[in-house]
Enzyme design. Structure first.
Site, PDB file in Angstrom:
ATOM      1  N   HIS A  55      44.234  39.733  33.261  1.00 58.79           N
ATOM      2  CA  HIS A  55      45.593  39.816  32.717  1.00 58.79           C
ATOM      3  C   HIS A  55      46.156  38.413  32.631  1.00 58.79           C
ATOM      4  CE1 HIS A  55      45.488  40.553  37.063  1.00 58.79           C
ATOM      5  NE2 HIS A  55      46.587  39.821  37.142  1.00 58.79           N
ATOM      6  N   GLN A  58      43.990  36.643  42.753  1.00 63.20           N
ATOM      7  CA  GLN A  58      43.893  37.835  41.897  1.00 63.20           C
ATOM      8  C   GLN A  58      43.959  39.077  42.779  1.00 63.20           C
ATOM      9  OE1 GLN A  58      40.417  37.974  39.353  1.00 63.20           O
ATOM     10  NE2 GLN A  58      41.139  39.812  38.279  1.00 63.20           N
TER      11      GLN A  58
HETATM   12  P1  AMP Z   1      47.279  39.101  40.056  1.00 60.75           P
HETATM   13  O1  AMP Z   1      47.721  38.801  41.443  1.00 60.75           O
HETATM   14  O2  AMP Z   1      47.101  37.903  39.188  1.00 60.75           O
HETATM   15  O3  AMP Z   1      46.073  40.019  40.045  1.00 60.75           O
HETATM   16  O4  AMP Z   1      48.480  39.873  39.369  1.00 60.75           O
HETATM   17  C1  AMP Z   1      48.644  41.247  39.382  1.00 60.75           C
HETATM   18  C2  AMP Z   1      50.040  41.503  38.889  1.00 60.75           C
HETATM   19  O5  AMP Z   1      50.142  42.861  38.520  1.00 60.75           O
HETATM   20  C3  AMP Z   1      51.109  41.231  39.947  1.00 60.75           C
HETATM   21  O6  AMP Z   1      52.018  40.264  39.438  1.00 60.75           O
HETATM   22  C4  AMP Z   1      51.755  42.592  40.136  1.00 60.75           C
HETATM   23  O7  AMP Z   1      53.134  42.521  40.382  1.00 60.75           O
HETATM   24  C5  AMP Z   1      51.427  43.292  38.832  1.00 60.75           C
HETATM   25  N1  AMP Z   1      51.388  44.737  38.907  1.00 60.75           N
HETATM   26  C6  AMP Z   1      50.711  45.490  39.801  1.00 60.75           C
HETATM   27  N2  AMP Z   1      50.901  46.797  39.537  1.00 60.75           N
HETATM   28  C7  AMP Z   1      51.697  46.867  38.448  1.00 60.75           C
HETATM   29  C8  AMP Z   1      52.257  47.934  37.700  1.00 60.75           C
HETATM   30  N3  AMP Z   1      52.027  49.210  38.014  1.00 60.75           N
HETATM   31  N4  AMP Z   1      53.033  47.637  36.638  1.00 60.75           N
HETATM   32  C9  AMP Z   1      53.287  46.350  36.320  1.00 60.75           C
HETATM   33  N5  AMP Z   1      52.785  45.304  36.964  1.00 60.75           N
HETATM   34  C10 AMP Z   1      52.008  45.546  38.038  1.00 60.75           C
END
Ligand code: AMP
Length: 113
Positions: A99, A93
């Site tokens: 999410h 995460q």
């Molecule tokens: P996690 O590693 O499960 O916390 O996933 C976080 C996700 O958020 C990653 O896949 C990122 O690419 C995505 N993410 C981070 N910043 C943004 C943003 N500004 N808009 C869309 N997705 C994002």
């Protein structure tokens, strides 16, 4: 503590929004790991799955309903897709606002890396 996702909810930074209602927002992942990769989040700030409370069960259910509706809209319902919540460090995460990842449009591997 608020994250970048609160800024997306508040429209302070842009995102490609796929769905929004009073409880939930869905938008495309900025760094997609599959041809279709979007995130479904509650508007309520919940840091990790560990922070879920009994009263959050409706909202978590709604995340999955939105996920499956959008999977159909995005054309991956029949071919298949994966839904993932990452939790804390070992779960990879990086954004501490829960999410639901929805990934599809290619053959995904199992087990995940
Ligand atoms: P996690 O590693 O499960 O916390 O996933 C976080 C996700 O958020 C990653 O896949 C990122 O690419 C995505 N993410 C981070 N910043 C943004 C943003 N500004 N808009 C869309 N997705 C994002």
């Amino acid at each position: 503590m608020s994250t970048i996702f609160t800024k997306i909810i508040n429209k302070e930074i842009p995102a490609e929004i796929l769905f929004e209602n009073e409880n939930v927002l869905a938008f495309r992942d900025i760094n997609p790991q599959a041809p279709i990769h979007f995130l479904v989040i509650p508007k309520k700030e919940i840091s990790t799955l560990n922070d879920l409370e009994e009263t959050d069960k409706d909202i978590v259910g709604e995340l999955f309903i939105v996920a499956k509706n959008l999977a159909k809209e995005e054309g991956i319902a029949d071919s298949g897709y994966r839904t993932v919540f990452n939790c804390n460090e070992d779960g990879a995460q990086t954004v501490y606002h829960i999410h639901l990842h929805v990934l599809g449009g290619r053959q995904l591997n199992w087990p995940p890396g």
